[in-house]
Design a protein around this motif. Structure first.
Motif, mmCIF file in Angstrom:
data_model
loop_
_atom_site.group_PDB
_atom_site.id
_atom_site.type_symbol
_atom_site.label_atom_id
_atom_site.label_comp_id
_atom_site.label_asym_id
_atom_site.label_seq_id
_atom_site.Cartn_x
_atom_site.Cartn_y
_atom_site.Cartn_z
ATOM 1 N N ASN A 14 16.818 13.098 4.324
ATOM 2 C CA ASN A 14 17.350 12.207 3.564
ATOM 3 C C ASN A 14 15.836 11.190 1.937
ATOM 4 N N GLU A 15 15.059 12.068 2.394
ATOM 5 C CA GLU A 15 14.210 11.185 1.258
ATOM 6 C C GLU A 15 14.565 10.063 0.697
ATOM 7 N N TYR A 16 14.894 9.995 -0.521
ATOM 8 C CA TYR A 16 15.162 8.165 -0.983
ATOM 9 C C TYR A 16 16.996 9.040 -1.701
ATOM 10 N N MET A 47 11.154 17.630 11.753
ATOM 11 C CA MET A 47 12.039 17.162 10.169
ATOM 12 C C MET A 47 11.329 15.820 9.652
ATOM 13 N N HIS A 48 11.409 16.164 8.455
ATOM 14 C CA HIS A 48 10.190 15.403 6.953
ATOM 15 C C HIS A 48 11.575 13.572 6.849
ATOM 16 N N PHE A 49 10.986 12.862 7.050
ATOM 17 C CA PHE A 49 11.886 11.427 6.928
ATOM 18 C C PHE A 49 11.529 10.517 5.794
ATOM 19 N N HIS A 50 12.147 10.358 5.519
ATOM 20 C CA HIS A 50 11.771 8.502 5.158
ATOM 21 C C HIS A 50 11.891 7.801 5.333
ATOM 22 N N ALA A 51 11.890 6.144 5.973
ATOM 23 C CA ALA A 51 12.269 5.312 6.796
ATOM 24 C C ALA A 51 12.889 4.451 5.152
ATOM 25 N N PRO A 82 6.639 12.238 8.484
ATOM 26 C CA PRO A 82 7.527 10.972 7.939
ATOM 27 C C PRO A 82 6.608 11.312 6.933
ATOM 28 N N THR A 83 6.836 10.297 5.390
ATOM 29 C CA THR A 83 5.637 10.982 4.076
ATOM 30 C C THR A 83 5.494 9.667 4.382
ATOM 31 N N LEU A 84 4.065 9.393 3.817
ATOM 32 C CA LEU A 84 3.195 8.929 3.648
ATOM 33 C C LEU A 84 3.472 7.046 3.405
#
Ligand code: ZN
Length: 292
Positions: A14-16, A47-51, A82-84
């Motif tokens: 998702n990124e932003y 999975m790389h994700f941003h909340a 996760p993103t930082l």
């Protein structure tokens, strides 16, 4: 993963990204939990994700990340990256505050985190109007900050992935390995850029080969993503040369393919891998390879 390296598939879900073009971008906790299972079934090991909030805004609350990680792990064995979750140029402590909080409990500790191993002008160019959209935007990642993050992550047993926008980033990542500040094998993401994103190497075989040319032969794994463009165009070149792929709606809407879901993108990638004679790595194989 001996012999010819298996394909590590990472899904950048998702990124932003908003949903104005492709409505399938996951935002909420429940959507991300469901997406993790779908992309795992479609072949992703990571999975790389941003909340995100319900309306798609960034949501950097540690308890939200904790809930996502804990609930995903109840459902699937996918590795979580996760993103930082910081504002671009936060000081060193604040940059990894989210990750440090998550690392306090085994159930919520991230497997891997991204380190951008250099600084960049992170502007975009609008071709229609001929203007730079954020001409004063600098994304600062000085070496002192990288060393601080590397040491903190090593102490917590969290793997650092090197996000590389150009060759200098790759070379600095190699030195982080050689200095012992980050653990081997190295995981390098070649962060290719297309469309309005003018910082980074373009998604061409020549540009990828330039990045590969400064990687040691041993103890390094490289993958490619493409922000602002179609990664599938160069995927055969990546697969033929031993690389992995990090694809997802966070980077690009893939409108020309009818706005697919993340899982549908992964199905295309796994088909290309089969054509190239490459096997897909499972999360357990990735865990073993990177000593997670
Ligand atoms: Zn991200």
């Amino acid at each position: 993963m001996n012999g010819q390296k298996k394909v590590i598939l990472e899904c950048r879900v998702n990124e932003y990204a908003m949903r104005d073009v492709n409505p399938h971008v996951p935002w909420t906790v429940q959507e991300l939990v469901d997406e993790a299972q779908r992309v795992r079934e479609a072949g992703a090991a990571i999975m790389h994700f941003h909340a995100r909030t319900d309306d798609g805004a960034p949501n950097n609350r540690p308890e939200v990340y904790a809930e996502i990680i804990e609930r995903v792990r109840e459902k699937t064995d996918i590795l979580l990256l996760p993103t930082l979750g910081y504002s671009s140029n936060d000081d060193d402590v604040r940059r990894i505050r989210l990750i440090s909080r998550l690392a306090e409990r085994r159930q919520t500790k991230p497997d891997i985190i991204p380190l951008d191993t250099g600084s960049i002008n992170i502007d975009q160019f609008d071709a229609a109007s001929g203007t730079f959209l954020c001409a004063d935007a600098v994304y600062r990642n000085d070496t002192a900050t990288l060393l601080y993050c590397a040491d903190e992550m090593r102490a917590r047993g969290i793997k650092c992935k090197f996000t590389c926008w150009d060759m200098g980033f790759v070379r600095r990542g190699v030195k982080l390995l050689e200095s012992g500040r980050c653990t081997r094998p190295g995981y390098f993401l070649f962060h290719l850029t297309e469309g309005p994103h003018i910082t980074g190497h373009p998604a061409t075989p020549l540009a990828i080969d330039a990045l590969r040319s400064v990687l040691p032969q041993e103890d390094c794994y490289w993958s490619c993503n493409c922000m602002g463009g179609n990664l599938l165009a160069v995927a055969p070149h990546v697969l033929a040369n031993g690389g992995g792929l990090a694809i997802g709606l966070g980077d690009y809407h893939y409108a020309e393919l009818g706005c697919p879901t993340n899982a549908q993108l992964l199905e295309r990638v796994t088909a290309l891998a089969r054509e190239a004679g490459r096997e897909i790595a499972t999360p357990d194989e990735v865990r073993a390879y990177f000593h997670l």
